[in-house]
Design a protein around this motif. Structure first.
Motif, PDB file in Angstrom:
ATOM      1  N   MET A  43       0.852  -1.183   0.000  1.00 56.14           N
ATOM      2  CA  MET A  43       0.000   0.000   0.000  1.00 56.14           C
ATOM      3  C   MET A  43       0.887   1.231   0.000  1.00 56.14           C
ATOM      4  O   MET A  43       1.898   1.256   0.710  1.00 56.14           O
ATOM      5  CB  MET A  43      -0.923   0.007   1.235  1.00 56.14           C
ATOM      6  N   PRO A  44       0.546   2.262  -0.775  1.00 57.77           N
ATOM      7  CA  PRO A  44       1.392   3.449  -0.831  1.00 57.77           C
ATOM      8  C   PRO A  44       1.411   4.235   0.473  1.00 57.77           C
ATOM      9  O   PRO A  44       2.380   4.959   0.755  1.00 57.77           O
ATOM     10  CB  PRO A  44       0.775   4.273  -1.962  1.00 57.77           C
ATOM     11  N   PHE A  45       0.347   4.107   1.267  1.00 52.69           N
ATOM     12  CA  PHE A  45       0.253   4.809   2.540  1.00 52.69           C
ATOM     13  C   PHE A  45      -0.358   3.864   3.577  1.00 52.69           C
ATOM     14  O   PHE A  45      -1.078   2.916   3.218  1.00 52.69           O
ATOM     15  CB  PHE A  45      -0.618   6.062   2.422  1.00 52.69           C
ATOM     16  N   ALA A  80       4.003  14.680   2.362  1.00 47.79           N
ATOM     17  CA  ALA A  80       4.307  13.478   3.131  1.00 47.79           C
ATOM     18  C   ALA A  80       4.252  13.734   4.633  1.00 47.79           C
ATOM     19  O   ALA A  80       3.676  12.930   5.388  1.00 47.79           O
ATOM     20  CB  ALA A  80       5.675  12.937   2.732  1.00 47.79           C
ATOM     21  N   ARG A  81       4.831  14.832   5.104  1.00 48.12           N
ATOM     22  CA  ARG A  81       4.835  15.117   6.536  1.00 48.12           C
ATOM     23  C   ARG A  81       3.424  15.409   7.037  1.00 48.12           C
ATOM     24  O   ARG A  81       3.033  14.945   8.116  1.00 48.12           O
ATOM     25  CB  ARG A  81       5.758  16.306   6.828  1.00 48.12           C
ATOM     26  N   LEU A 112       1.338  13.215   9.900  1.00 49.19           N
ATOM     27  CA  LEU A 112       0.725  13.811  11.088  1.00 49.19           C
ATOM     28  C   LEU A 112      -0.786  13.552  11.127  1.00 49.19           C
ATOM     29  O   LEU A 112      -1.354  13.269  12.184  1.00 49.19           O
ATOM     30  CB  LEU A 112       1.004  15.319  11.123  1.00 49.19           C
ATOM     31  N   THR A 113      -1.422  13.654   9.964  1.00 49.25           N
ATOM     32  CA  THR A 113      -2.868  13.437   9.905  1.00 49.25           C
ATOM     33  C   THR A 113      -3.205  11.992  10.232  1.00 49.25           C
ATOM     34  O   THR A 113      -4.168  11.709  10.956  1.00 49.25           O
ATOM     35  CB  THR A 113      -3.412  13.817   8.518  1.00 49.25           C
ATOM     36  N   GLU A 114      -2.421  11.057   9.703  1.00 47.39           N
ATOM     37  CA  GLU A 114      -2.648   9.646  10.016  1.00 47.39           C
ATOM     38  C   GLU A 114      -2.483   9.381  11.510  1.00 47.39           C
ATOM     39  O   GLU A 114      -3.267   8.628  12.111  1.00 47.39           O
ATOM     40  CB  GLU A 114      -1.684   8.770   9.209  1.00 47.39           C
ATOM     41  N   ALA A 115      -1.491  10.021  12.123  1.00 47.18           N
ATOM     42  CA  ALA A 115      -1.286   9.851  13.567  1.00 47.18           C
ATOM     43  C   ALA A 115      -2.476  10.392  14.350  1.00 47.18           C
ATOM     44  O   ALA A 115      -2.897   9.792  15.355  1.00 47.18           O
ATOM     45  CB  ALA A 115      -0.008  10.558  13.997  1.00 47.18           C
TER      46      ALA A 115
END
Length: 265
Positions: free
Chosen positions: A26-28, A136-137, A141-144
């Motif tokens: 998966m890319p992310f 990317a950064r 942060l959003t995923e966290a």
């Protein structure tokens, strides 16, 4: 890949494979998916190698695991762990959303399906991840933040279906017409058994009483109508209550939420 077709009722049918839980490329860590459905739709029983958070931007859909049926809405989503066999359905006009969580990148919030409240904050974060061109950064942060606020909800629109030959006629009748007001005594007379026999069977098969099971069916059906913009008074009558206030009280007892929480914007 999925196969598509039309069932005998004219509903679109999608056939997906049953895949075991496990890492896939998966890319992310968190991917986004969405689709507007122009036809009533059914999915076969299938499973994914990644975890899913199912929710809707508009309308209501259903997810089925064994004998358990969840209603998914714009405010109540469903965490579906990787490898869990499930089927589903959605009505025409529904806009379904899903966030896909990499099996080896994200710790699951639950080993079994569980409801998740789609709060305004969680919605904003998920929509941000769905946007194109996120640096990317910022994505990291959003995923966290998503993982920080993603927690099981004490509220859920869950129904456990009875499966015995004794209870299936009752279940089929109430699912077809939630306004059916026949009580235990009437069903007992119709089926040639005692009311106590039916009561015990409902508790054994669904974990709840006949009255509470009927209230859950009515709540799930009501949510589908509320998310389509139906007035509360009309919904109350359609699901078997004599007044909007009686419906509201029963709905809150069953779901812990008010009917207004599911009204279409």
């Amino acid at each position: 890949m999925s196969a598509q077709g039309r069932g005998p009722t004219g509903r679109e049918v999608r056939v997906l494979p049953a895949l075991a839980a496990g890492p896939v490329e998966m890319p992310f860590p968190i991917l986004s998916w969405s689709e507007d459905f122009t036809h009533d739709l059914d999915w076969n029983e299938h499973s994914h190698p990644y975890h899913e958070l199912l929710w809707n931007e508009r309308g209501a859909s259903k997810a089925v695991v064994g004998a358990r049926v969840w209603t998914v809405t714009p405010t109540l989503g469903l965490w579906m762990p990787a490898g869990t066999l499930h089927s589903g359905s959605a009505a025409a006009g529904t806009r379904c959303r899903a966030s896909l969580f990499g099996f080896d990148a994200v710790a699951p919030i639950s080993p079994t399906p569980v409801a998740v409240e789609i709060t305004p904050l969680l919605r904003l974060l998920l929509e941000r991840l769905a946007g194109a061109g996120l640096p990317a950064r910022s994505r990291e942060l959003t995923e966290a933040m998503v993982l920080d606020v993603l927690t099981p909800s004490p509220h859920e629109l869950l129904l456990k279906m009875p499966t015995s030959e004794l209870l299936r006629p009752i279940a089929d009748a109430v699912m077809t017409d939630p306004a059916d007001r026949r009580g235990l005594a009437e069903w007992a007379s119709l089926l040639g058994v005692s009311a106590r026999t039916i009561s015990r069977a409902f508790n054994a098969e669904t974990g709840t009483s006949f009255a509470r099971w009927v209230a859950a069916v009515r709540a799930q059906h009501a949510v589908e109508l509320l998310t389509r913009g139906w007035p509360v008074e009309v919904v109350a009558e359609r699901v078997g209550y004599r007044s909007a206030s009686a419906f509201g009280a029963a709905f809150r007892r069953t779901t812990g939420l008010t009917p207004g929480a599911f009204r279409a914007p």
